[in-house]
Scaffold this active site. Structure first.
Site, mmCIF file in Angstrom:
data_model
loop_
_atom_site.group_PDB
_atom_site.id
_atom_site.type_symbol
_atom_site.label_atom_id
_atom_site.label_comp_id
_atom_site.label_asym_id
_atom_site.label_seq_id
_atom_site.Cartn_x
_atom_site.Cartn_y
_atom_site.Cartn_z
ATOM 1 N N LYS A 37 0.836 11.357 -8.564
ATOM 2 C CA LYS A 37 0.109 11.020 -8.067
ATOM 3 C C LYS A 37 -1.237 12.087 -7.783
ATOM 4 O O LYS A 37 -1.496 13.380 -7.814
ATOM 5 C CB LYS A 37 0.707 11.563 -6.507
ATOM 6 C CG LYS A 37 0.017 10.694 -5.249
ATOM 7 C CD LYS A 37 1.890 9.665 -4.023
ATOM 8 C CE LYS A 37 1.034 8.797 -3.403
ATOM 9 N NZ LYS A 37 2.508 8.480 -2.626
ATOM 10 N N GLU A 87 14.783 0.761 6.146
ATOM 11 C CA GLU A 87 14.929 1.109 7.013
ATOM 12 C C GLU A 87 16.631 0.812 7.934
ATOM 13 O O GLU A 87 16.926 1.686 9.149
ATOM 14 C CB GLU A 87 13.929 0.158 7.964
ATOM 15 C CG GLU A 87 12.296 0.938 7.522
ATOM 16 C CD GLU A 87 11.628 1.060 6.451
ATOM 17 O OE1 GLU A 87 12.087 0.345 5.115
ATOM 18 O OE2 GLU A 87 10.796 1.323 6.284
ATOM 19 N N ARG A 102 11.967 -5.003 9.292
ATOM 20 C CA ARG A 102 13.075 -5.046 8.786
ATOM 21 C C ARG A 102 14.742 -5.057 9.172
ATOM 22 O O ARG A 102 15.173 -5.253 7.692
ATOM 23 C CB ARG A 102 12.940 -4.057 7.350
ATOM 24 C CG ARG A 102 13.942 -4.097 5.855
ATOM 25 C CD ARG A 102 13.014 -3.446 5.408
ATOM 26 N NE ARG A 102 12.127 -4.644 4.578
ATOM 27 C CZ ARG A 102 11.353 -4.221 3.191
ATOM 28 N NH1 ARG A 102 11.343 -3.061 2.742
ATOM 29 N NH2 ARG A 102 10.294 -5.169 2.951
HETATM 30 C C1 LIG Z 1 8.996 -1.271 4.524
HETATM 31 C C2 LIG Z 1 7.594 -0.394 4.517
HETATM 32 N N1 LIG Z 1 8.470 1.209 4.973
HETATM 33 C C3 LIG Z 1 7.096 1.939 5.006
HETATM 34 C C4 LIG Z 1 6.648 1.887 4.432
HETATM 35 C C5 LIG Z 1 5.021 3.249 4.608
HETATM 36 N N2 LIG Z 1 4.815 3.035 2.796
HETATM 37 C C6 LIG Z 1 4.159 2.895 2.374
HETATM 38 S S1 LIG Z 1 3.369 3.643 0.974
HETATM 39 C C7 LIG Z 1 5.076 4.282 0.784
HETATM 40 C C8 LIG Z 1 5.508 5.358 -0.288
HETATM 41 C C9 LIG Z 1 5.624 4.770 -1.249
HETATM 42 O O1 LIG Z 1 5.911 5.303 -1.748
HETATM 43 P P1 LIG Z 1 5.987 5.320 -3.376
HETATM 44 O O2 LIG Z 1 6.362 3.597 -3.941
HETATM 45 O O3 LIG Z 1 6.939 5.776 -4.884
HETATM 46 O O4 LIG Z 1 3.807 5.021 -4.305
HETATM 47 P P2 LIG Z 1 3.386 5.705 -4.530
HETATM 48 O O5 LIG Z 1 2.182 5.882 -3.262
HETATM 49 O O6 LIG Z 1 4.022 7.413 -4.962
HETATM 50 O O7 LIG Z 1 3.262 4.882 -6.047
HETATM 51 C C10 LIG Z 1 5.444 4.290 2.390
HETATM 52 C C11 LIG Z 1 6.793 4.771 2.665
HETATM 53 C C12 LIG Z 1 5.900 0.311 3.878
HETATM 54 N N3 LIG Z 1 4.918 0.054 3.109
HETATM 55 N N4 LIG Z 1 6.641 -0.669 3.951
HETATM 56 MG MG LIG Z 2 5.758 7.268 -5.869
#
Ligand SMILES: Cc1ncc(C[n+]2csc(CCOP(=O)(O)OP(=O)(O)O)c2C)c(N)n1
Ligand SMILES: [Mg+2]
Ligand SMILES: CC(=O)[C@@H](O)[C@H](O)COP(=O)(O)O
Length: 583
Positions: free
Chosen positions: A245, A330, A358
């Site tokens: 990242k 969630e 959710r």
């Molecule tokens: C249901 C839900 N909960 C929380 C989020 C907030 N959120 C957006 S991106 C993220 C982290 C995502 O991590 P990952 O899938 O590993 O993607 P990366 O950013 O590391 O590429 C979160 C918690 C969301 N978009 N949807």
């Molecule tokens: Mg990730």
């Protein structure tokens, strides 16, 4: 001079490029991302990490006939650059401009608008099944999912289904950077750690999917080879890609908290925000929660993969062992908190209002049905702004209004936030607090009270403005305008807005026109409840948001469009009063 990038606008251009030029193209894309995202604000770290992977995806698969579905979608900027939208990045996340997520209106290369996490595998499962029934099963469906998004239960429901249907040409591209915002948590993260270190037993294979990897997610040739192999298998297969990242940008790599997951407009040289952050509601909550934690040993904090953004990270540092990050889960957060409350704790679940959606069943059946002392703290309630329709936290009041026994508070300022949080954890049943994504304005002291209802202005009984939370400021501005036109107007803040209290019923009695003002759906929230208790013949006007998917834009401009400014409220109230006069 961006020599390569200016010549690559489509997947065809990309496929025509000799392989030896691709690392140079990746460098140019990173420079472009840093420049444009620093200017507009947006999701930087995740996009910097997925540059090579997106290049490889578009060289191997034939989008849009092969569907590439991005989970959550915050990491689709590179995909947008490579599918004809590079020049639109100057309008990133502004009203009428380029969406920060895939958008079906923008491009046939985008298949999904929602940016709630963990759903791409389910979409892919459904698309592949539909294509097979239509005789178009020759095309691949690709789901690009992060290690964080794979902590969500809905993703595992999809894996369970994919593993059972070996004839589906679904390629799950796991973009594993080891992080959500913070490092990804749980047994699942540990399993990925082991796979990264040494390929071996994979959970995916046990579920019936094939597994390829791990692949270096920054080696385009290796990625292309793995993706081609996956494409030819014609069966559900996971390609495990290991990425970093924030790759290629010093400030992102050095930000060990979140690797600049999402940034406000910033200086590209340093990665520092252009305007110093003002005290937000999240900061105020974080401060009050820590103070509460000192007094109440039974208070614990729960977050669904967002310890920093929801403000519970500080609580976790101060009280090790009393903050639980459950991953993007969630539903689990709610049900697990129910268990904690059954066993003597008072959990405070800090969550963005939009992600509460959710877990509504868990709020109803696991928390409320058992009358458990759990407090939901809903950040980013109401209009959020540049993240668009899926991120406006505008459904909370309408949904929570039908949960029996649950009390909802909406603080108007930071002082009230502290008071209401204390009152919430003093309740022996479920409670919720909601506040918006914005800097907290100055304290608004009451000028009087009707029981637990605060009177903010007392100027007569022609109009009573009932202000929900942060709408207090605009209501006071509206009151000043109305008073200037000779209308007798008062303003009250119920503090606890759901259910409507006997004190609020008392406060609205006697006013000719009651105007409720909320940063939520006007037809189904607090206003609708207040209306039910008004006297026959009493005028009632419910101001708020329309029941519609509201696009991206600045919070102030979207609130103004909904009429939720001092002027808008004064105009609507004045019109309603004149209409009442005519009846
Ligand atoms: C249901 C839900 N909960 C929380 C989020 C907030 N959120 C957006 S991106 C993220 C982290 C995502 O991590 P990952 O899938 O590993 O993607 P990366 O950013 O590391 O590429 C979160 C918690 C969301 N978009 N949807
Ligand atoms: Mg990730
Ligand atoms: C993709 C996602 O859901 C989050 O990253 C969100 O965009 C963050 O929003 P804030 O910037 O309001 O924290």
């Amino acid at each position: 001079m961006k020599t390569l990038l200016t010549h690559v606008s489509t997947p065809d251009d990309l496929r025509a490029l000799p392989a030896e030029l691709l690392p140079g193209l990746a460098r140019e894309i990173r420079d472009f991302l840093i420049e444009k995202v620093s200017a507009a604000g947006g999701h930087l770290g995740s996009n910097l990490g997925i540059v090579e992977l997106t290049i490889a995806l578009h060289r191997v698969f034939d989008s849009p006939d092969d569907a590439i579905v991005f989970d959550t979608g915050h990491q689709a900027y590179v995909h947008k650059i490579l599918t004809g939208r590079r020049d639109a990045f100057d309008g990133l996340r502004v009203r009428g401009g380029l969406s920060g997520y895939p958008s079906r209106d923008e491009s046939p290369h985008d298949h999904v608008d929602s940016s709630h996490a963990s759903t791409a595998l389910a979409y892919a499962d459904g698309m592949a099944k539909a294509r097979r029934l239509a005789g178009e099963g020759g095309r691949s469906v690709v789901a690009v999912v992060g290690d964080g998004a794979l902590t969500g239960g809905v993703a595992w429901e999809a894996l369970n289904n994919l593993g059972a249907d070996r004839g589906l040409p679904v390629v799950v591209v796991l973009n594993d950077n080891g992080r959500s915002y913070a490092p990804t948590v749980g047994g699942w993260a540990e399993h990925l750690d082991r796979l990264r270190a040494a390929p071996g037993f994979s959970v995916f294979e046990s579920l019936g999917l094939r597994y390829l990897g791990p692949v270096d997610g920054h080696d385009i040739a290796a990625l292309e080879q793995a993706l081609r192999t996956a494409r030819e298998l014609r069966t559900p297969v996971v390609v495990h890609c290991v990425t970093r990242k924030g790759r290629g940008y010093g400030p992102a790599v050095q930000d060990l908290d979140e690797h600049l997951h999402a940034i406000p407009a910033s200086d590209p040289a340093t990665g520092q925000p252009l305007s110093p952050p003002r005290g937000t509601w999240t900061h105020a909550f974080s401060h009050h929660l820590c103070a509460l934690g000192e007094r109440r040993r039974d208070v614990v904090a729960v977050t669904a993969a967002m310890p920093g953004p929801t403000g519970v990270a500080a609580f976790g540092r101060r009280f090790p062992g009393r903050m639980f990050d459950v991953g993007i889960a969630e539903q689990h957060a709610m049900a697990s908190a129910a268990g904690m409350a059954m066993s003597g704790l008072h959990p405070v679940i800090a969550i963005y209002a939009t992600f509460l959606n959710r877990a509504v069943d868990q709020v109803l059946m696991d928390i409320a049905l058992h009358r458990l002392p759990v407090t939901l703290v809903l950040d980013r309630a109401g209009i959020t702004g540049p993240d668009g329709p899926s991120h406006h936290g505008m459904w909370d009041l309408a949904t929570l209004a039908v949960v029996p026994g649950l009390r909802v508070a909406a603080p108007r300022d930071a002082v009230r936030l502290g008071e209401l949080l204390d009152e919430a954890v003093a309740c022996d049943g479920p409670t919720a607090l909601r506040f918006p994504k914005v800097a907290v304005e100055a304290e608004i002291p009451p000028v009087g009270s009707v029981g637990e209802v605060d009177v903010l202005a007392s100027g007569g009984q022609d109009v009573l403005l009932v202000a929900v939370g942060a709408m207090a400021g605009p209501c006071l501005s509206a009151a000043a305008l109305l008073a200037g036109s000779g209308i007798g107007v008062s303003v009250v803040d119920p503090r606890w807005v759901i259910p409507v209290s006997p004190d609020l019923r008392k406060a609205v009695g006697g006013s000719r026109l009651v105007v409720t003002v909320e940063d939520g759906i006007a037809s189904s929230g607090v206003g609708a409840l207040v209306r039910q208790g008004c006297a026959p013949g009493q005028g009632v006007l419910n101001l708020g948001l329309p029941c519609a998917f509201i696009g991206q834009g600045g919070r102030s401009e979207l609130l103004a469009e909904a009429g939720l400014t001092g002027q808008g409220i004064a105009r609507a109230a004045g019109d309603a009063l004149r209409a009442l006069d005519r009846t």
